[in-house]
Design a protein around this motif. Structure first.
Motif, mmCIF file in Angstrom:
data_model
loop_
_atom_site.group_PDB
_atom_site.id
_atom_site.type_symbol
_atom_site.label_atom_id
_atom_site.label_comp_id
_atom_site.label_asym_id
_atom_site.label_seq_id
_atom_site.Cartn_x
_atom_site.Cartn_y
_atom_site.Cartn_z
ATOM 1 N N GLU A 1 32.623 51.397 26.765
ATOM 2 C CA GLU A 1 33.627 52.073 27.591
ATOM 3 C C GLU A 1 32.958 52.957 28.637
ATOM 4 O O GLU A 1 33.400 53.009 29.790
ATOM 5 C CB GLU A 1 34.553 52.908 26.712
ATOM 6 C CG GLU A 1 35.672 53.576 27.487
ATOM 7 C CD GLU A 1 36.577 54.412 26.595
ATOM 8 O OE1 GLU A 1 37.583 54.923 27.091
ATOM 9 O OE2 GLU A 1 36.238 54.542 25.388
ATOM 10 N N LEU A 2 31.893 53.628 28.244
ATOM 11 C CA LEU A 2 31.178 54.476 29.201
ATOM 12 C C LEU A 2 30.613 53.652 30.344
ATOM 13 O O LEU A 2 30.689 54.050 31.520
ATOM 14 C CB LEU A 2 30.057 55.228 28.471
ATOM 15 C CG LEU A 2 29.152 56.105 29.350
ATOM 16 C CD1 LEU A 2 29.963 57.186 30.025
ATOM 17 C CD2 LEU A 2 28.033 56.696 28.508
ATOM 18 N N THR A 3 30.052 52.493 30.019
ATOM 19 C CA THR A 3 29.485 51.636 31.065
ATOM 20 C C THR A 3 30.561 51.174 32.040
ATOM 21 O O THR A 3 30.376 51.214 33.269
ATOM 22 C CB THR A 3 28.799 50.416 30.418
ATOM 23 O OG1 THR A 3 27.806 50.869 29.503
ATOM 24 C CG2 THR A 3 28.146 49.542 31.482
ATOM 25 N N CYS A 4 31.706 50.743 31.511
ATOM 26 C CA CYS A 4 32.797 50.290 32.383
ATOM 27 C C CYS A 4 33.325 51.422 33.257
ATOM 28 O O CYS A 4 33.576 51.235 34.461
ATOM 29 C CB CYS A 4 33.929 49.702 31.538
ATOM 30 S SG CYS A 4 33.495 48.192 30.658
ATOM 31 N N ILE A 5 33.473 52.611 32.665
ATOM 32 C CA ILE A 5 33.982 53.740 33.442
ATOM 33 C C ILE A 5 33.015 54.107 34.564
ATOM 34 O O ILE A 5 33.421 54.389 35.701
ATOM 35 C CB ILE A 5 34.221 54.951 32.515
ATOM 36 C CG1 ILE A 5 35.436 54.687 31.607
ATOM 37 C CG2 ILE A 5 34.454 56.215 33.325
ATOM 38 C CD1 ILE A 5 36.739 54.562 32.340
ATOM 39 N N LEU A 6 31.714 54.096 34.272
ATOM 40 C CA LEU A 6 30.719 54.423 35.306
ATOM 41 C C LEU A 6 30.736 53.383 36.431
ATOM 42 O O LEU A 6 30.629 53.733 37.606
ATOM 43 C CB LEU A 6 29.331 54.512 34.679
ATOM 44 C CG LEU A 6 29.107 55.705 33.735
ATOM 45 C CD1 LEU A 6 27.702 55.647 33.151
ATOM 46 C CD2 LEU A 6 29.344 57.034 34.447
ATOM 47 N N ILE A 7 30.869 52.122 36.065
ATOM 48 C CA ILE A 7 30.903 51.076 37.093
ATOM 49 C C ILE A 7 32.148 51.216 37.960
ATOM 50 O O ILE A 7 32.080 51.154 39.193
ATOM 51 C CB ILE A 7 30.849 49.681 36.431
ATOM 52 C CG1 ILE A 7 29.478 49.458 35.783
ATOM 53 C CG2 ILE A 7 31.126 48.583 37.460
ATOM 54 C CD1 ILE A 7 29.386 48.176 34.994
ATOM 55 N N PHE A 8 33.311 51.448 37.326
ATOM 56 C CA PHE A 8 34.549 51.609 38.086
ATOM 57 C C PHE A 8 34.491 52.846 38.972
ATOM 58 O O PHE A 8 34.956 52.836 40.112
ATOM 59 C CB PHE A 8 35.743 51.703 37.140
ATOM 60 C CG PHE A 8 36.006 50.425 36.377
ATOM 61 C CD1 PHE A 8 35.626 49.202 36.895
ATOM 62 C CD2 PHE A 8 36.639 50.463 35.147
ATOM 63 C CE1 PHE A 8 35.859 48.038 36.205
ATOM 64 C CE2 PHE A 8 36.880 49.300 34.447
ATOM 65 C CZ PHE A 8 36.494 48.081 34.977
ATOM 66 N N THR A 9 33.912 53.920 38.440
ATOM 67 C CA THR A 9 33.811 55.152 39.227
ATOM 68 C C THR A 9 32.898 54.964 40.425
ATOM 69 O O THR A 9 33.216 55.393 41.540
ATOM 70 C CB THR A 9 33.284 56.289 38.342
ATOM 71 O OG1 THR A 9 34.137 56.438 37.199
ATOM 72 C CG2 THR A 9 33.257 57.594 39.112
ATOM 73 N N LEU A 10 31.757 54.334 40.212
ATOM 74 C CA LEU A 10 30.826 54.086 41.317
ATOM 75 C C LEU A 10 31.458 53.193 42.380
ATOM 76 O O LEU A 10 31.321 53.459 43.586
ATOM 77 C CB LEU A 10 29.548 53.453 40.767
ATOM 78 C CG LEU A 10 28.431 53.181 41.781
ATOM 79 C CD1 LEU A 10 27.962 54.487 42.410
ATOM 80 C CD2 LEU A 10 27.263 52.458 41.115
ATOM 81 N N GLU A 11 32.165 52.196 41.950
ATOM 82 C CA GLU A 11 32.819 51.310 42.914
ATOM 83 C C GLU A 11 33.876 52.069 43.721
ATOM 84 O O GLU A 11 33.973 51.924 44.946
ATOM 85 C CB GLU A 11 33.462 50.144 42.172
ATOM 86 C CG GLU A 11 34.215 49.185 43.088
ATOM 87 C CD GLU A 11 35.238 48.354 42.331
ATOM 88 O OE1 GLU A 11 35.825 47.454 42.957
ATOM 89 O OE2 GLU A 11 35.470 48.632 41.138
#
Length: 316
Positions: A1-11
């Motif tokens: 979940e942390l990885t997905c949130i970081l990717i979505f936030t960066l995008e």
């Protein structure tokens, strides 16, 4: 979940930083934030940061975060991000255009289905309701079992499942009248649903062909802009190149057909020779069958001549 949130936030941050320019070719940051799809992106990642903030501000509230269950539910909006695929996936674009073009057919389908459901649900209720008993306040069948068709709404569920050819089997008619009504419901369901579906399928085929034409026009435009450089006659040259490509494909197809015809001619010659040898061995008079064999031989020779003429025209 942390990885997905970081990717979505960066995008999201990268697209937000790239929004807005002097020539207004890209929407401003305000318009970017207020775009529905971008609001979904923000709602998808915001609950995670809100939860982390509450844990940091209120350390003792780590085990009592059930109040954030509603906020966590907002994360399910991340599923709606799949609609962003429609920007690059032509299949979804064709489907949406087809549905938009087939609104009248879909409305007609829904109207006819609801009309048939109301009619057959009322008939099924009166055919399968059984006897009503005040003691249990329910409808019972002759064998004493509870009737599943206790109301028109319950019978409507059976009619809808039957018309759509799903057939769960949870409700089954047992009387002759109920089976007759169910049979008519099946036939009407096939007729009512199949006709509008044909219109939708035709619209899908038209949209698919239109999409293929648009794709071919884009390719031609790209080739024209890539090779023209302001020179006249480049469009004609591209058309000639396309004609040559299709001509080569047709020539290869003709060659395959000619090869098949040659093989069939050889097989026919072999069969004719074998047949003649068998007739000679059996001492069968050939006067009666000579004319037929001669017509068959003429057909084989004509086929060979046609093949040779096509080969000559192909060489030319």
């Amino acid at each position: 979940e942390l990885t997905c949130i970081l990717i979505f936030t960066l995008e999201y941050l990268i697209r937000l930083a790239a929004a807005g320019d002097e020539h207004k070719a890209i929407p401003s940051r305000k318009d970017f934030v207020l775009t529905p799809l971008n609001m979904i992106d923000l709602i998808a990642i915001a609950p995670w940061y809100i939860e982390i903030l509450i844990r940091f501000v209120l350390p003792g509230a780590g085990t009592s975060l059930n109040s954030l269950s509603i906020v966590r539910v907002l994360r399910l909006t991340r599923v709606l991000r799949v609609f962003k695929v429609s920007r690059s996936f032509t299949g979804i674009i064709i489907l949406m255009r087809t549905l938009q073009k087939s609104v009248s057919a879909i409305c007609m389908l829904l109207f006819f289905v609801m009309l048939c459901v109301v009619v057959f649900a009322a008939l099924m209720f009166y055919a399968e309701q059984g006897e009503y008993y005040e003691s249990c306040q329910c409808y019972l069948r002759e064998d004493g079992s509870l009737s599943p068709f206790e109301s028109i709404l319950a019978a409507g569920w059976f009619c809808l499942v039957t018309m759509t050819t799903v057939g769960y089997g949870d409700h089954v008619p047992v009387t002759g009248a109920g089976k007759a009504v169910a049979s008519m419901c099946m036939v009407c369901g096939l007729i009512v649903i199949s006709l509008p579906i044909t219109i939708i399928g035709a619209n899908f085929d038209e949209e698919y062909k239109a999409m293929e034409i648009e794709k071919r026009n884009r390719v031609l435009k790209h080739l024209h802009t890539q090779h023209s450089h302001g020179r006249p006659g480049v469009t004609l040259m591209l058309i000639e190149q396309l004609i040559d490509v299709h001509k080569q494909k047709l020539q290869s197809m003709i060659g395959d057909v000619e090869a098949q015809m040659d093989d069939q001619a050889e097989q026919m010659n072999t069969l004719l020779s074998d047949l003649r040898e068998q007739l000679v061995k059996a001492k069968v008079p050939l006067e009666a069958s000579q004319s037929r064999l001669w017509s068959t031989a003429q057909l084989v020779s004509a086929t060979q001549a046609l093949s040779e003429s096509r080969m000559g025209s192909r060489r030319n």
